[in-house]
Design a protein around this motif. Structure first.
Motif, mmCIF file in Angstrom:
data_model
loop_
_atom_site.group_PDB
_atom_site.id
_atom_site.type_symbol
_atom_site.label_atom_id
_atom_site.label_comp_id
_atom_site.label_asym_id
_atom_site.label_seq_id
_atom_site.Cartn_x
_atom_site.Cartn_y
_atom_site.Cartn_z
ATOM 1 N N ARG A 98 0.843 -1.197 0.000
ATOM 2 C CA ARG A 98 0.000 0.000 0.000
ATOM 3 C C ARG A 98 0.878 1.246 0.000
ATOM 4 N NH1 ARG A 98 -1.648 3.823 3.008
ATOM 5 N NH2 ARG A 98 -0.721 3.095 4.941
ATOM 6 N N ARG A 99 1.887 1.254 0.834
ATOM 7 C CA ARG A 99 2.801 2.394 0.906
ATOM 8 C C ARG A 99 3.674 2.495 -0.346
ATOM 9 N NH1 ARG A 99 4.167 4.331 6.424
ATOM 10 N NH2 ARG A 99 2.512 3.596 7.792
ATOM 11 N N ALA A 100 4.114 1.366 -0.844
ATOM 12 C CA ALA A 100 5.005 1.362 -2.018
ATOM 13 C C ALA A 100 4.299 1.918 -3.253
ATOM 14 C CB ALA A 100 5.530 -0.047 -2.281
ATOM 15 N N PHE A 101 3.031 1.629 -3.411
ATOM 16 C CA PHE A 101 2.303 2.137 -4.579
ATOM 17 C C PHE A 101 2.175 3.663 -4.573
ATOM 18 C CE2 PHE A 101 0.846 -2.122 -5.851
ATOM 19 C CZ PHE A 101 0.910 -1.980 -7.231
ATOM 20 N N THR A 102 2.497 4.313 -3.457
ATOM 21 C CA THR A 102 2.461 5.780 -3.420
ATOM 22 C C THR A 102 3.755 6.400 -3.954
ATOM 23 O OG1 THR A 102 3.320 5.972 -1.154
ATOM 24 C CG2 THR A 102 0.911 5.740 -1.414
ATOM 25 N N ILE A 103 4.760 5.577 -4.230
ATOM 26 C CA ILE A 103 6.033 6.077 -4.760
ATOM 27 C C ILE A 103 5.841 6.353 -6.247
ATOM 28 C CG2 ILE A 103 8.479 5.586 -5.138
ATOM 29 C CD1 ILE A 103 8.221 3.571 -2.739
ATOM 30 N N THR A 104 5.897 7.630 -6.609
ATOM 31 C CA THR A 104 5.652 8.035 -7.990
ATOM 32 C C THR A 104 6.863 8.781 -8.531
ATOM 33 O OG1 THR A 104 4.598 10.068 -7.229
ATOM 34 C CG2 THR A 104 3.150 8.186 -7.640
ATOM 35 N N SER A 128 9.225 5.426 -10.157
ATOM 36 C CA SER A 128 7.973 5.003 -9.534
ATOM 37 C C SER A 128 7.995 3.517 -9.208
ATOM 38 C CB SER A 128 6.788 5.306 -10.449
ATOM 39 O OG SER A 128 6.756 4.411 -11.536
ATOM 40 N N PHE A 129 7.201 3.183 -8.220
ATOM 41 C CA PHE A 129 7.077 1.783 -7.819
ATOM 42 C C PHE A 129 6.467 0.962 -8.952
ATOM 43 C CE2 PHE A 129 4.839 -1.698 -5.566
ATOM 44 C CZ PHE A 129 5.954 -2.318 -5.020
ATOM 45 N N GLU A 130 5.518 1.547 -9.670
ATOM 46 C CA GLU A 130 4.885 0.816 -10.771
ATOM 47 C C GLU A 130 5.884 0.471 -11.872
ATOM 48 O OE1 GLU A 130 1.140 2.289 -12.216
ATOM 49 O OE2 GLU A 130 0.500 2.815 -10.186
ATOM 50 N N SER A 131 6.792 1.384 -12.207
ATOM 51 C CA SER A 131 7.785 1.063 -13.241
ATOM 52 C C SER A 131 8.745 -0.016 -12.751
ATOM 53 C CB SER A 131 8.538 2.315 -13.693
ATOM 54 O OG SER A 131 9.309 2.857 -12.647
ATOM 55 N N MET A 132 9.034 0.006 -11.464
ATOM 56 C CA MET A 132 9.872 -1.036 -10.873
ATOM 57 C C MET A 132 9.172 -2.387 -10.954
ATOM 58 S SD MET A 132 11.443 -0.800 -7.045
ATOM 59 C CE MET A 132 11.930 0.897 -7.367
ATOM 60 N N LEU A 133 7.887 -2.398 -10.607
ATOM 61 C CA LEU A 133 7.109 -3.637 -10.693
ATOM 62 C C LEU A 133 7.028 -4.143 -12.120
ATOM 63 C CD1 LEU A 133 3.920 -3.432 -8.434
ATOM 64 C CD2 LEU A 133 5.891 -4.930 -8.204
ATOM 65 N N GLU A 134 6.880 -3.224 -13.061
ATOM 66 C CA GLU A 134 6.807 -3.637 -14.462
ATOM 67 C C GLU A 134 8.065 -4.395 -14.875
ATOM 68 O OE1 GLU A 134 5.775 -2.010 -18.928
ATOM 69 O OE2 GLU A 134 6.012 -0.560 -17.312
#
Length: 194
Positions: free
Chosen positions: A99-105, A109-115
Motif C-alpha cells: 500500500r505504501r510502495a504504490f504511493t512512490i511516484t 515510480s514503484f509501478e515502473s519497478m514492478l513492471e
C-alpha cells in the motif's frame, strides 16, 4: 522477520528498508537511516546497492518471488497462473508495505519497478518452457510486458480498494482479463447482435 537471522547482506539491508517503509514515507527515508536500522556503515550499503531505489527493487523482487519455483510438470500457462496467484498472495501477506510502495511516484515510480520485475518473471517462464512465438503476431517481450501491465493494473486497483477481495478472487479477475479476448467477450455477451 528479525534482522539478526539474515545471513545475506542484501537481504539484511533490504529488510531494514522494509521496516522503515512501514514507519515513514519512502521519500523521507535516507541511506543513512537504512544503515542505522541494520547496524552497517554506508560503504557496506553502497557495496550492494546503488541507491535506495535499487534496494527497493531488490526488496520488492524478493517479496514477490520468494519461495516461488518453476514446476517442470506444469505447462507455461499453468506456471503463469501459479506465478500470478503466488504474486497476489505475497502482496496480500505484505499489505501495508505494498500500500505504501504504490504511493512512490515520479521518475523511479514503484509501478515502473514492478513492471520490470513482472516482465522478467513472465519472460523467464516463457524461456524456461521454450515457448515458440514465431507463429504469433507478438514477441515474448511484448506478451511479457502486456501481462506485466495487466498485473500492475489489477494490483494497483486491489490496493486502492484496501484489499477487499482475497488473493484467489483477484486471481479470477486476472485470469479473466488475461485469457478472454475482446471479440469473444462481446460476441458471447452482447445483448444486441447487430
Amino acid at each position: 522477520m528479525p534482522l539478526y537471522n539474515k545471513v545475506n547482506m542484501k537481504d539484511l539491508l533490504s529488510e531494514g528498508l522494509y521496516l522503515l517503509i512501514l514507519e515513514k514515507p519512502f521519500e523521507k527515508i535516507t541511506v543513512k537511516q537504512i544503515c542505522d536500522k541494520t547496524g552497517v556503515i554506508r560503504g557496506t550499503f553502497y557495496n550492494h546497492f546503488m541507491d535506495k531505489y535499487d534496494a527497493l527493487e531488490y526488496l520488492t523482487n524478493r517479496l514477490i518471488t520468494e519461495d516461488f519455483e518453476i514446476d517442470q510438470s506444469l505447462s507455461h500457462i499453468e506456471m503463469s497462473r501459479k506465478f500470478a496467484l503466488h504474486m497476489l498472495t505475497a502482496i496480500y501477506d505484505k499489505k501495508e508495505f505494498f500500500r505504501r510502495a504504490f504511493t512512490i511516484t515520479g521518475q523511479n515510480s514503484f509501478e515502473s519497478m514492478l513492471e520490470d520485475i513482472f516482465t522478467k518473471m513472465y519472460s523467464s517462464i516463457f524461456e524456461y518452457y521454450d515457448v515458440d512465438f514465431s507463429q504469433t503476431p507478438v514477441t515474448q517481450e511484448y506478451l511479457s510486458r502486456y501481462l506485466s501491465s495487466t498485473s500492475i493494473f489489477i494490483c494497483r486497483d486491489w490496493v486502492k480498494t484496501n484489499y477487499k477481495q482475497t488473493p484467489e478472487e483477484i486471481f479470477e479477475v486476472f485470469e479473466f482479463l488475461c485469457s478472454y479476448n475482446l471479440k469473444d467477450f462481446v460476441y458471447n455477451n452482447a445483448k444486441n447482435d447487430n
